[in-house]
Write a protein that holds these residues in place. Structure first.
Motif, mmCIF file in Angstrom:
data_model
loop_
_atom_site.group_PDB
_atom_site.id
_atom_site.type_symbol
_atom_site.label_atom_id
_atom_site.label_comp_id
_atom_site.label_asym_id
_atom_site.label_seq_id
_atom_site.Cartn_x
_atom_site.Cartn_y
_atom_site.Cartn_z
ATOM 1 N N ARG A 1 33.380 51.269 34.231
ATOM 2 C CA ARG A 1 34.387 50.100 34.649
ATOM 3 C C ARG A 1 34.177 50.164 36.279
ATOM 4 N NH1 ARG A 1 40.500 50.140 35.220
ATOM 5 N NH2 ARG A 1 39.842 51.700 36.656
ATOM 6 N N GLU B 1 38.014 40.282 37.243
ATOM 7 C CA GLU B 1 39.170 40.967 37.410
ATOM 8 C C GLU B 1 39.131 42.270 36.578
ATOM 9 O OE1 GLU B 1 42.645 38.681 37.027
ATOM 10 O OE2 GLU B 1 41.945 36.959 38.193
ATOM 11 N N ALA B 2 39.678 43.543 37.129
ATOM 12 C CA ALA B 2 39.484 44.644 36.533
ATOM 13 C C ALA B 2 40.296 44.659 35.002
ATOM 14 C CB ALA B 2 40.191 45.885 37.346
ATOM 15 N N GLN B 3 41.647 44.006 35.153
ATOM 16 C CA GLN B 3 42.154 44.150 33.995
ATOM 17 C C GLN B 3 41.599 43.312 33.006
ATOM 18 O OE1 GLN B 3 43.305 42.713 36.840
ATOM 19 N NE2 GLN B 3 44.174 40.832 36.690
ATOM 20 N N LYS B 4 40.668 42.649 32.942
ATOM 21 C CA LYS B 4 39.766 41.821 31.872
ATOM 22 C C LYS B 4 39.178 42.583 31.092
ATOM 23 C CE LYS B 4 40.613 37.105 33.837
ATOM 24 N NZ LYS B 4 39.514 36.051 34.282
ATOM 25 N N SER B 5 38.683 43.672 31.643
ATOM 26 C CA SER B 5 37.723 44.651 30.870
ATOM 27 C C SER B 5 38.497 45.352 29.694
ATOM 28 C CB SER B 5 37.255 45.703 31.880
ATOM 29 O OG SER B 5 38.236 46.620 32.384
ATOM 30 N N GLY B 6 37.877 45.902 28.849
ATOM 31 C CA GLY B 6 38.396 46.576 27.546
ATOM 32 C C GLY B 6 37.502 47.496 26.931
#
Length: 64
Positions: free
Chosen positions: A31, A43-48
């Motif tokens: 990431r 945005e970082a929080q959109k990764s999973g």
């Protein structure tokens, strides 16, 4: 690029990190490397986990 562009990200990672083995990289490091790409704009929080796994698989295939 954004998180859904897994093949484009994998190609960019392969070019930017030729000495990194995509088989051994953890998702946190992956990431961070994706977010460090100049063309990446998401945005970082959109990764999973699923997204990071797709990027990693594409990177492995690109390396072969």
């Amino acid at each position: 690029m954004n998180w859904t562009d897994s093949l484009d990200i994998a190609i960019a990672l392969d070019e930017m990190y030729p000495d990194t083995d995509p088989l051994t990289i953890g998702f946190v490091d992956l990431r961070d490397k994706v977010m460090a790409l100049e063309a990446f704009d998401d945005e970082a929080q959109k990764s999973g986990e699923k997204i990071l796994e797709a990027i990693q698989m594409n990177w492995i295939e690109e390396r072969q």
